[in-house]
Structures are given as C-alpha cells and as structure tokens.
Design a protein around this motif. Structure first.
Motif, PDB file in Angstrom:
ATOM      1  N   GLY A  42      -8.737  -7.092   1.082  1.00 37.35           N
ATOM      2  CA  GLY A  42      -8.777  -8.435   0.512  1.00 37.35           C
ATOM      3  C   GLY A  42      -7.393  -9.077   0.449  1.00 37.35           C
ATOM      4  O   GLY A  42      -7.246 -10.299   0.599  1.00 37.35           O
ATOM      5  N   THR A  43      -6.380  -8.245   0.274  1.00 39.04           N
ATOM      6  CA  THR A  43      -5.036  -8.773  -0.006  1.00 39.04           C
ATOM      7  C   THR A  43      -4.459  -9.650   1.112  1.00 39.04           C
ATOM      8  O   THR A  43      -3.912 -10.712   0.806  1.00 39.04           O
ATOM      9  CB  THR A  43      -4.076  -7.603  -0.328  1.00 39.04           C
ATOM     10  OG1 THR A  43      -4.660  -6.852  -1.402  1.00 39.04           O
ATOM     11  CG2 THR A  43      -2.716  -8.104  -0.739  1.00 39.04           C
ATOM     12  N   PRO A  44      -4.535  -9.256   2.398  1.00 36.14           N
ATOM     13  CA  PRO A  44      -3.866 -10.074   3.416  1.00 36.14           C
ATOM     14  C   PRO A  44      -4.656 -11.302   3.888  1.00 36.14           C
ATOM     15  O   PRO A  44      -4.196 -12.012   4.785  1.00 36.14           O
ATOM     16  CB  PRO A  44      -3.650  -9.088   4.574  1.00 36.14           C
ATOM     17  CG  PRO A  44      -4.697  -8.057   4.412  1.00 36.14           C
ATOM     18  CD  PRO A  44      -5.033  -7.989   2.957  1.00 36.14           C
ATOM     19  N   GLY A 143      -2.393   4.490  -4.721  1.00 35.98           N
ATOM     20  CA  GLY A 143      -1.014   4.418  -4.219  1.00 35.98           C
ATOM     21  C   GLY A 143      -0.962   4.624  -2.717  1.00 35.98           C
ATOM     22  O   GLY A 143       0.113   4.847  -2.155  1.00 35.98           O
ATOM     23  N   HIS A 144      -2.137   4.550  -2.066  1.00 33.25           N
ATOM     24  CA  HIS A 144      -2.115   4.745  -0.608  1.00 33.25           C
ATOM     25  C   HIS A 144      -1.512   3.535   0.094  1.00 33.25           C
ATOM     26  O   HIS A 144      -1.594   2.403  -0.380  1.00 33.25           O
ATOM     27  CB  HIS A 144      -3.499   5.101  -0.044  1.00 33.25           C
ATOM     28  CG  HIS A 144      -4.522   4.011  -0.052  1.00 33.25           C
ATOM     29  ND1 HIS A 144      -5.873   4.258  -0.017  1.00 33.25           N
ATOM     30  CD2 HIS A 144      -4.421   2.670  -0.089  1.00 33.25           C
ATOM     31  CE1 HIS A 144      -6.536   3.120  -0.006  1.00 33.25           C
ATOM     32  NE2 HIS A 144      -5.688   2.149  -0.049  1.00 33.25           N
ATOM     33  N   ILE A 145      -0.900   3.795   1.256  1.00 34.59           N
ATOM     34  CA  ILE A 145      -0.494   2.770   2.212  1.00 34.59           C
ATOM     35  C   ILE A 145      -1.162   3.167   3.526  1.00 34.59           C
ATOM     36  O   ILE A 145      -1.133   4.328   3.906  1.00 34.59           O
ATOM     37  CB  ILE A 145       1.042   2.646   2.346  1.00 34.59           C
ATOM     38  CG1 ILE A 145       1.729   4.027   2.453  1.00 34.59           C
ATOM     39  CG2 ILE A 145       1.609   1.869   1.171  1.00 34.59           C
ATOM     40  CD1 ILE A 145       3.241   3.973   2.696  1.00 34.59           C
ATOM     41  N   ALA A 207      -4.653  -5.804 -11.946  1.00 38.51           N
ATOM     42  CA  ALA A 207      -5.147  -4.446 -11.709  1.00 38.51           C
ATOM     43  C   ALA A 207      -4.188  -3.622 -10.840  1.00 38.51           C
ATOM     44  O   ALA A 207      -4.243  -2.391 -10.848  1.00 38.51           O
ATOM     45  CB  ALA A 207      -6.528  -4.503 -11.053  1.00 38.51           C
ATOM     46  N   LYS A 208      -3.309  -4.300 -10.080  1.00 45.32           N
ATOM     47  CA  LYS A 208      -2.367  -3.574  -9.207  1.00 45.32           C
ATOM     48  C   LYS A 208      -1.030  -3.321  -9.889  1.00 45.32           C
ATOM     49  O   LYS A 208      -0.138  -2.688  -9.313  1.00 45.32           O
ATOM     50  CB  LYS A 208      -2.134  -4.352  -7.904  1.00 45.32           C
ATOM     51  CG  LYS A 208      -3.375  -4.524  -7.020  1.00 45.32           C
ATOM     52  CD  LYS A 208      -3.514  -3.405  -6.020  1.00 45.32           C
ATOM     53  CE  LYS A 208      -4.819  -3.429  -5.271  1.00 45.32           C
ATOM     54  NZ  LYS A 208      -4.772  -4.137  -4.012  1.00 45.32           N
ATOM     55  N   ALA A 209      -0.841  -3.832 -11.124  1.00 48.03           N
ATOM     56  CA  ALA A 209       0.478  -3.778 -11.772  1.00 48.03           C
ATOM     57  C   ALA A 209       0.954  -2.334 -11.949  1.00 48.03           C
ATOM     58  O   ALA A 209       2.109  -2.010 -11.632  1.00 48.03           O
ATOM     59  CB  ALA A 209       0.454  -4.511 -13.105  1.00 48.03           C
TER      60      ALA A 209
END
Ligand code: PGA
Length: 247
Positions: A42-44, A143-145, A207-209
C-alpha cells in the motif's frame, strides 16, 4: 560502519511521495541508463501515482529505465490478481512508457529445482544492468524489507524465503483469508538491497511508528532486518506527520 538514518517528515504521505518522486525524476533525467529497485504494498501507491503524473504532465520518460522489483509470492502466476507482477503493471508500468523488456520481477512459478538458478540469474541481471541506483522500500510490521523476515542475514542475496506469520496475517485481507496467502516468496536479499547506491524507505501512519523507531535508532540486528539500513551510507526514511506524532 553504522550511520544514523536521516528521517524526513512531511505533513502528508502525498507530500512525502512527491519528494521521493522528485528524486527519482532527477535520476531519470540525469542518467542514460538508470536502474530503479521497486516495491509493492500500500505504501508506494502514491509514489507511483506521482510518477505517472510526471510522465503524463511533465514529459518524464521511462523509455531508458530498467527496474527490478524486490519480491514475488511463490505459487502465483503473473495474471493472479495478488501477484506483484500484476500489481506493478496495474499501478505503474501500464501507465508509463517503460520498455517491457526492461522490467524485472522474480518469478512466482519457477519450478522448485530451478529456484536457485533463477535467483542467481536475478542477481546477475542486476549486476549486468550496472547495479541499482535507487531502491524504494516499505517496511513490514516484522521489520522486513522486501520479504527479508527476522533472521535474514545482512549479506543475504536473492533467494526463496518463508513468510513470517505476521506478514501473512497482514496480507490476509487482500487474499480473502490467511489460508489463501502464499507461505513462500522469492526476495532480493538484504545484501542485494544494501548494494543499492541510494535507498528511500517510505513509512506512513501511526502503526509503523514503533518499527521505524526501532529500525532507525535501535540496535542493528537480524531480528529487525530494516535496522541493517543503518549500515548503508545513503538511506533516508520518508515519513508522514502521523507517524512522527506517534514515535
Ligand atoms: P505496506 O507493506 O506498504 O502494505 O504497509 C509494507 C511492507 O510489508 O513492506
């Protein structure tokens, strides 16, 4: 060497996405054969919408651009509505002038005995293209990339991985239930990502903080692969005010 990761905060996720799009546009306009590393999720989405706008309204051409996506679910063919191949064409590639021959994603349907060769070929294709100039990342609750879940090695390369149960839970709504979510994926490794010359990680919302704080200021640990970015000399986190207020 460990570097503090700079964090740029924007009033809105749109503004953050526009800032990243501007960096990408500058690269694309300034280099004969730029190579982008791209992400899904969703982010990009607002970043891709802005790149499409720059193409349509400001003449930004992608004809000379090569792209490599981070990952693909195992078991999904290109036409599957949840495949990342499908996602990328729907949300970006169908709307710009990129040459389809320059688009790369790992295959979700490569035969099991071919996976290792497929992953090695993906790494070789990145190298042959000159390496990734600009890598776009999101960050998962684990914490995955990419799909580098906790336990991934800092020097890992493109490979088959199993998804963390939290990641599958987060994908459940898109798949109509957790049992529909694939259990495995092929992902660029942490080492592949860290080889990019510039990295922009986007993260929006309260929620990502916690995970962003841990990744940027906590210990560098394989229990939180995004923390490896502290060892990259040119990474910036682009966040919105909502995340900043919660951190
Ligand atoms: P999201 O996923 O953009 O859908 O939040 C990010 C990620 O898991 O990397």
């Amino acid at each position: 060497m460990t570097h503090p990761i700079p964090r740029k905060t924007f009033q809105t996720s749109e503004a953050a996405s526009q800032a990243v799009a501007q960096e990408i546009a500058t690269l694309i306009r300034g280099k004969p054969k730029p190579v982008l590393g791209l992400a899904t999720g969703g982010t990009p989405l607002k970043l891709y919408a802005e790149l499409i706008r720059l193409h349509r309204e400001e003449g930004l051409s992608f004809a000379h651009v090569t792209t490599f996506n981070l990952d693909e679910y195992c078991g999904l063919d290109r036409e599957h509505p949840q495949s990342y191949w499908n996602f990328m064409w729907r949300h970006l590639f169908d709307h710009i002038d990129i040459d389809p021959a320059n688009v790369h994603l790992p295959s979700g349907t490569v035969a099991e005995q071919e996976i290792n060769n497929h992953c090695a070929a993906y790494e070789a294709a990145i190298m042959n293209a000159g390496g990734i100039d600009y890598q776009v990342l999101g960050i998962g609750r684990t914490g995955h990339i990419g799909f580098n879940e906790p336990g991934s090695a800092i020097d890992s390369k493109t490979r088959h991985v199993l998804l963390d149960p939290i990641t599958r839970e987060d994908a459940a709504k898109d798949f109509g239930g957790i049992e529909q979510v694939p259990t495995g994926a092929i992902t660029m490794g942490c080492g592949t990502i860290l080889s990019a010359r510039r990295i922009a990680l986007l993260a929006f919302g309260a929620a990502k903080a916690a995970v962003v704080d841990a990744a940027t200021t906590g210990p560098v640990t394989d229990q939180l692969p995004a923390s490896f970015l502290q060892q990259h000399p040119a990474t910036t986190f682009f966040v919105d005010q909502e995340l900043a207020d919660a951190s």
